[in-house]
Every structure is written in C-alpha cells, then in structure tokens.
Design an enzyme around this catalytic site. Sequence first.
Site, PDB file in Angstrom:
ATOM      1  CB  THR A 130      41.221  38.432  11.095  1.00 53.39           C
ATOM      2  OG1 THR A 130      42.571  38.159  10.739  1.00 53.39           O
ATOM      3  CG2 THR A 130      40.336  37.716  10.081  1.00 53.39           C
ATOM      4  CG  ASP A 131      45.980  40.799   9.848  1.00 53.66           C
ATOM      5  OD1 ASP A 131      45.517  39.659  10.048  1.00 53.66           O
ATOM      6  OD2 ASP A 131      47.159  41.107  10.124  1.00 53.66           O
ATOM      7  CD  GLU A 132      44.920  34.879   9.011  1.00 58.84           C
ATOM      8  OE1 GLU A 132      44.426  34.017   8.267  1.00 58.84           O
ATOM      9  OE2 GLU A 132      45.665  34.620   9.964  1.00 58.84           O
ATOM     10  CE1 TYR A 153      39.481  32.863  11.581  1.00 56.95           C
ATOM     11  CE2 TYR A 153      41.465  33.694  10.491  1.00 56.95           C
ATOM     12  CZ  TYR A 153      40.488  33.814  11.475  1.00 56.95           C
ATOM     13  OH  TYR A 153      40.522  34.880  12.347  1.00 56.95           O
ATOM     14  CE  LYS A 159      36.687  36.638  11.913  1.00 52.70           C
ATOM     15  NZ  LYS A 159      35.880  36.613  13.169  1.00 52.70           N
TER      16      LYS A 159
HETATM   17  P1  NAD Z   1      39.605  31.399  20.075  1.00 54.52           P
HETATM   18  O1  NAD Z   1      39.560  30.254  19.133  1.00 54.52           O
HETATM   19  O2  NAD Z   1      40.601  31.410  21.169  1.00 54.52           O
HETATM   20  O3  NAD Z   1      38.162  31.579  20.751  1.00 54.52           O
HETATM   21  C1  NAD Z   1      36.973  31.436  20.047  1.00 54.52           C
HETATM   22  C2  NAD Z   1      35.854  31.279  21.077  1.00 54.52           C
HETATM   23  O4  NAD Z   1      34.615  31.179  20.357  1.00 54.52           O
HETATM   24  C3  NAD Z   1      35.958  30.000  21.922  1.00 54.52           C
HETATM   25  O5  NAD Z   1      35.711  30.305  23.269  1.00 54.52           O
HETATM   26  C4  NAD Z   1      34.884  29.099  21.355  1.00 54.52           C
HETATM   27  O6  NAD Z   1      34.337  28.198  22.323  1.00 54.52           O
HETATM   28  C5  NAD Z   1      33.846  30.112  20.895  1.00 54.52           C
HETATM   29  N1  NAD Z   1      32.984  29.599  19.824  1.00 54.52           N
HETATM   30  C6  NAD Z   1      33.369  28.938  18.705  1.00 54.52           C
HETATM   31  N2  NAD Z   1      32.298  28.633  17.978  1.00 54.52           N
HETATM   32  C7  NAD Z   1      31.217  29.125  18.628  1.00 54.52           C
HETATM   33  C8  NAD Z   1      29.831  29.127  18.358  1.00 54.52           C
HETATM   34  N3  NAD Z   1      29.338  28.559  17.248  1.00 54.52           N
HETATM   35  N4  NAD Z   1      28.989  29.722  19.234  1.00 54.52           N
HETATM   36  C9  NAD Z   1      29.473  30.286  20.375  1.00 54.52           C
HETATM   37  N5  NAD Z   1      30.780  30.310  20.675  1.00 54.52           N
HETATM   38  C10 NAD Z   1      31.645  29.729  19.809  1.00 54.52           C
HETATM   39  O7  NAD Z   1      39.746  32.683  19.158  1.00 54.52           O
HETATM   40  P2  NAD Z   1      40.493  34.073  19.441  1.00 54.52           P
HETATM   41  O8  NAD Z   1      41.893  33.951  19.013  1.00 54.52           O
HETATM   42  O9  NAD Z   1      40.164  34.519  20.796  1.00 54.52           O
HETATM   43  O10 NAD Z   1      39.752  34.999  18.371  1.00 54.52           O
HETATM   44  C11 NAD Z   1      38.543  35.670  18.707  1.00 54.52           C
HETATM   45  C12 NAD Z   1      38.060  36.443  17.497  1.00 54.52           C
HETATM   46  O11 NAD Z   1      39.053  37.387  17.111  1.00 54.52           O
HETATM   47  C13 NAD Z   1      37.802  35.584  16.275  1.00 54.52           C
HETATM   48  O12 NAD Z   1      36.645  36.056  15.637  1.00 54.52           O
HETATM   49  C14 NAD Z   1      39.014  35.791  15.391  1.00 54.52           C
HETATM   50  O13 NAD Z   1      38.679  35.664  14.032  1.00 54.52           O
HETATM   51  C15 NAD Z   1      39.384  37.215  15.735  1.00 54.52           C
HETATM   52  N6  NAD Z   1      40.815  37.568  15.624  1.00 54.52           N
HETATM   53  C16 NAD Z   1      41.770  36.788  16.218  1.00 54.52           C
HETATM   54  C17 NAD Z   1      43.109  37.188  16.141  1.00 54.52           C
HETATM   55  C18 NAD Z   1      44.212  36.386  16.806  1.00 54.52           C
HETATM   56  O14 NAD Z   1      45.379  36.677  16.594  1.00 54.52           O
HETATM   57  N7  NAD Z   1      43.906  35.392  17.627  1.00 54.52           N
HETATM   58  C19 NAD Z   1      43.464  38.343  15.444  1.00 54.52           C
HETATM   59  C20 NAD Z   1      42.450  39.094  14.821  1.00 54.52           C
HETATM   60  C21 NAD Z   1      41.131  38.703  14.940  1.00 54.52           C
HETATM   61  O1  DAU Z   2      46.368  37.820  11.538  1.00 57.77           O
HETATM   62  C1  DAU Z   2      45.347  37.538  12.449  1.00 57.77           C
HETATM   63  C2  DAU Z   2      45.176  36.039  12.545  1.00 57.77           C
HETATM   64  O2  DAU Z   2      46.300  35.556  13.268  1.00 57.77           O
HETATM   65  C3  DAU Z   2      43.881  35.627  13.233  1.00 57.77           C
HETATM   66  O3  DAU Z   2      42.803  36.027  12.431  1.00 57.77           O
HETATM   67  C4  DAU Z   2      43.833  34.103  13.428  1.00 57.77           C
HETATM   68  O4  DAU Z   2      42.672  33.770  14.175  1.00 57.77           O
HETATM   69  C5  DAU Z   2      45.066  33.695  14.211  1.00 57.77           C
HETATM   70  O5  DAU Z   2      45.076  32.279  14.326  1.00 57.77           O
HETATM   71  C6  DAU Z   2      46.327  34.175  13.502  1.00 57.77           C
HETATM   72  O6  DAU Z   2      46.510  33.465  12.244  1.00 57.77           O
HETATM   73  P1  DAU Z   2      47.956  32.945  11.759  1.00 57.77           P
HETATM   74  O7  DAU Z   2      47.756  31.862  10.809  1.00 57.77           O
HETATM   75  O8  DAU Z   2      48.817  34.077  11.356  1.00 57.77           O
HETATM   76  O9  DAU Z   2      48.514  32.409  13.188  1.00 57.77           O
HETATM   77  P2  DAU Z   2      49.309  31.092  13.596  1.00 57.77           P
HETATM   78  O10 DAU Z   2      49.724  31.267  15.014  1.00 57.77           O
HETATM   79  O11 DAU Z   2      48.579  29.846  13.234  1.00 57.77           O
HETATM   80  O12 DAU Z   2      50.611  31.174  12.683  1.00 57.77           O
HETATM   81  C7  DAU Z   2      51.478  32.288  12.722  1.00 57.77           C
HETATM   82  C8  DAU Z   2      52.583  32.050  11.705  1.00 57.77           C
HETATM   83  O13 DAU Z   2      53.415  30.977  12.158  1.00 57.77           O
HETATM   84  C9  DAU Z   2      52.080  31.605  10.338  1.00 57.77           C
HETATM   85  O14 DAU Z   2      52.929  32.152   9.339  1.00 57.77           O
HETATM   86  C10 DAU Z   2      52.214  30.096  10.353  1.00 57.77           C
HETATM   87  C11 DAU Z   2      53.439  29.865  11.221  1.00 57.77           C
HETATM   88  N1  DAU Z   2      53.444  28.645  12.038  1.00 57.77           N
HETATM   89  C12 DAU Z   2      52.351  28.379  12.809  1.00 57.77           C
HETATM   90  C13 DAU Z   2      52.318  27.278  13.607  1.00 57.77           C
HETATM   91  C14 DAU Z   2      51.104  26.941  14.447  1.00 57.77           C
HETATM   92  C15 DAU Z   2      54.553  27.823  12.046  1.00 57.77           C
HETATM   93  O15 DAU Z   2      55.559  28.082  11.350  1.00 57.77           O
HETATM   94  N2  DAU Z   2      54.536  26.717  12.845  1.00 57.77           N
HETATM   95  C16 DAU Z   2      53.449  26.391  13.616  1.00 57.77           C
HETATM   96  O16 DAU Z   2      53.485  25.338  14.321  1.00 57.77           O
END
Ligand code: NAD
Ligand code: DAU
Length: 357
Positions: free
Chosen positions: A136-138, A161, A165
């Site tokens: 992730t970019d985080e 988190y 990562k």
């Molecule tokens: P998500 O939380 O929707 O899904 C995570 C999945 O992993 C779930 O199906 C969960 O059951 C499974 N899981 C959790 N722990 C596990 C374990 N110990 N063994 C096997 N399976 C397990 O997450 P997402 O948003 O789909 O993100 C997927 C990946 O992409 C993550 O690694 C996250 O860091 C990365 N990512 C997410 C975003 C985003 O915006 N959502 C952006 C960049 C990178």
């Molecule tokens: O940048 C990639 C990341 O994006 C992934 O690695 C993470 O898995 C994914 O959860 C996401 O992280 P963020 O923390 O950026 O996403 P989130 O949707 O939780 O929040 C987006 C922005 O909105 C953040 O600045 C927090 C704010 N927020 C979030 C929630 C849930 C609010 O203001 N209110 C809310 O209720």
Amino acid sequence: MKTYLVTGGAGFIGSNFIKYLFNKYKEREIKVINLDNLTYAGNLENLREIESKEDYKFIKGNICDKNLLESIFIKNDIDYVINFAAESHVDRSIEEPEIFVKTNIVGTQNLIDSAKKHWQIENEFIRGKRFIQVSTDEVYGSLGNEGYFTEETSLSPHSPYSASKASADLIVKAYFDTYKMPINITRCSNNYGPYQFPEKLIPLLINNCLKHNEVPIYGDGRNIRDWLYVEDHCSAIDLVVSKGRLGEVYNIGGNNEKENIYIVEYIIKILSYMIKDMNINDKLIRYVKDRKGHDRRYAIDASKIKVELGWKPRHNFEEGIISTIDWYLKNRNWLQNVTSGQYEKYYSKMYLDKVSR
Ligand code: NAD
Ligand code: DAU
C-alpha cells in the site's frame, strides 16, 4: 496452464482480482486457488459467479498456518502467489494492533517461506515462479501539500496497519536480496468499487446514507487520498505478474487526489439525485474526533508502471463512482448481510467513541 495461489481472495480487492483473471484468461489457461480464513472482511458471496468453475478452488485457512501452506504447495504446482491476505483497516489497527502483526507480518513471512522452499531445485529458483506482495502507499507515510510518493520515497509508516505492511515489504525485499527469490511489491493508493467492506469511507458513506444515518468525517475533512477504481488495481497487478522486472517495487495510483469532504459531498449529491424520496443531503454529515496519527495526504507517482509496463487506468473517478454507487444500490442485500451482527456492534461502539469529544 498457470496456477495462482491468491490469498485473501474473499475480500474486496482479492475477489475482484480473481474475477478479473477469469474474465481475462480463457478456460484451461489458468487455475486459481483462493486461500482465505474468512475474517469479518472475507465473504464467499463475493465469488458466487465463479465458485462452480472447474479451475477455481477455495480453501478456508490462515496464512499463519505453516502446515496448511506446506500441504497446499505439496499438492499443487503453484506458479504465482498473490498475497492480498491482510488485516486492512487503519481504525481497527489503532484499537487492536496485535492481529495486524500476526497476519500482515508473520503470515507474509510464512507464505513467502513456503513458496521459497517449494520453488527451488538445488538452490536455484525454477523459472517463471513469482511472489507478489500486494502492499500500500501508506507505507510511505504522509505528504505535505506538494510532491508525490515514488518507489524511492523512504518508508515512514504511522499506523500499526501501515507499519505492519511496511515490515512485510521489508521481509519480502530481503528474500530477493538474500535468496534472489522472484518477487515484486506493488504499492497502490485507495481503492473503491464493488464488494468493499462498509467500514471504509466510500461504502460506509453509501451505507449510512441509505439507512439515513449520520456520515462521520474525521477531523477537518481536508485529508487527501488518491482514489483508484479497483479493476484498475487488478489490471496493474496482472501486468506486474507477467511483465514486472524481478525484485522491483511498482507504485499504482489514479492521479485522482480528493479531499475527504469533497468525496462525501459528491456522493451525497449523486445519491440525492438517484433516490429522491429519502431526503439524503449534507445535513447527514457529522464532523467527529480525528483518527489518531491521521495521515494528511497520499499521492502516488505511478510513472514507473506506466512507462515500463504500459499500464494505465481505464476508469475515471466520475464514471467509476457512478458504477460503484449503482452496484451498492443493486446489492442492498449484500450490504445488509455484511453489516448485521458483529459489525453493527463494532460500528456503534466506534461511532459513540468518535462523537464523544
Ligand atoms: P479486505 O480486508 O477487504 O480483505 C482481506 C481478506 O484477507 C479477507 O478476505 C480476509 O478474510 C482475508 N484474511 C485476513 N487475514 C487472513 C489470514 N490470516 N489468512 C488468510 N486470509 C486472511 O482487504 P482489501 O481492501 O481487499 O485489501 C487487500 C490487500 O490490498 C491488503 O493487503 C491491503 O493491505 C492491500 N491494499 C488495499 C487497498 C485498499 O484501498 N483497500 C489499497 C492498497 C493496498
Ligand atoms: O491508501 C491505501 C489504503 O487505503 C489501504 O492500504 C487501506 O487498506 C485502506 O483501508 C485505505 O486506508 P485509508 O485509511 O485511507 O481508508 P479509509 O476508507 O479508512 O479512510 C479514507 C479517509 O477517510 C481517511 O482520511 C479517513 C477518512 N474517514 C474514514 C472513515 C471510515 C472519515 O473521515 N470517516 C470515516 O468514517
């Protein structure tokens, strides 16, 4: 035929990725094993349309379970591991960091170690194997008003988190540096699209509006995220698998920076047009306590993957957000199912905490 081991394939991006693969590749070209331990975020509903495919197999299990990983690698000739499995929500990591360390760090190390063990003959890696760490970019931390994250930006994670990562990234990179393990790391910005669990900003906002509940905005609402439609993330990972230079990191992002308040007002406006009789409007917005250690701005420089691999996003934000909203409106049962029970309790507790100043 190439065999993928996709971990976390029942979650948001993983399930979109598996469907992307089956749409793109012909029958018998690929086989997908989905290993997921179905935490609150994993949902087999996300994969209904492909679950009966002959070349798809689901295994319920944990990436921390070494014996299970061993048996999967013994029974299957895995070509690619795509590691999506993770605890992915920043707010949860602030409350309960331990599981983030277990899954995101220890789990990743177990997985890459199993792959390493089965992918070598006399200390040489078999050609064509590849381990993709979906990061992730985080991991880069937070930007000021100017500048972008490049692959050279140093790691400076702030939340449990993102720290977990970043740790996993370093382990995966160490396997390349030490053993010449065929790996890539991808670092993507915020995804949105169908099947995203409604604890994340965009689906939370849609879900709350549909229930006529308040929409919490953390702090001043001016934090910036760089939004990408999930299918564009999937196409980028697919390209890295087939063409990425071994050992390289690739940033992925949509050049689509928006303040949170812009996203919230924009989606509320669209919903108010689409659903006339529910009185969805800005009055639902509620400013609440800020997230601890809240990163201010993320912005990705994705020129490396564009220039080297020819990737480009196919969806602009305006069109992607309409299809996303449309999907949630047509899938209210899905929303209802994933938010009932445990999640409802978690959300009300968290919400009460955020509004009590
Ligand atoms: P998500 O939380 O929707 O899904 C995570 C999945 O992993 C779930 O199906 C969960 O059951 C499974 N899981 C959790 N722990 C596990 C374990 N110990 N063994 C096997 N399976 C397990 O997450 P997402 O948003 O789909 O993100 C997927 C990946 O992409 C993550 O690694 C996250 O860091 C990365 N990512 C997410 C975003 C985003 O915006 N959502 C952006 C960049 C990178
Ligand atoms: O940048 C990639 C990341 O994006 C992934 O690695 C993470 O898995 C994914 O959860 C996401 O992280 P963020 O923390 O950026 O996403 P989130 O949707 O939780 O929040 C987006 C922005 O909105 C953040 O600045 C927090 C704010 N927020 C979030 C929630 C849930 C609010 O203001 N209110 C809310 O209720």
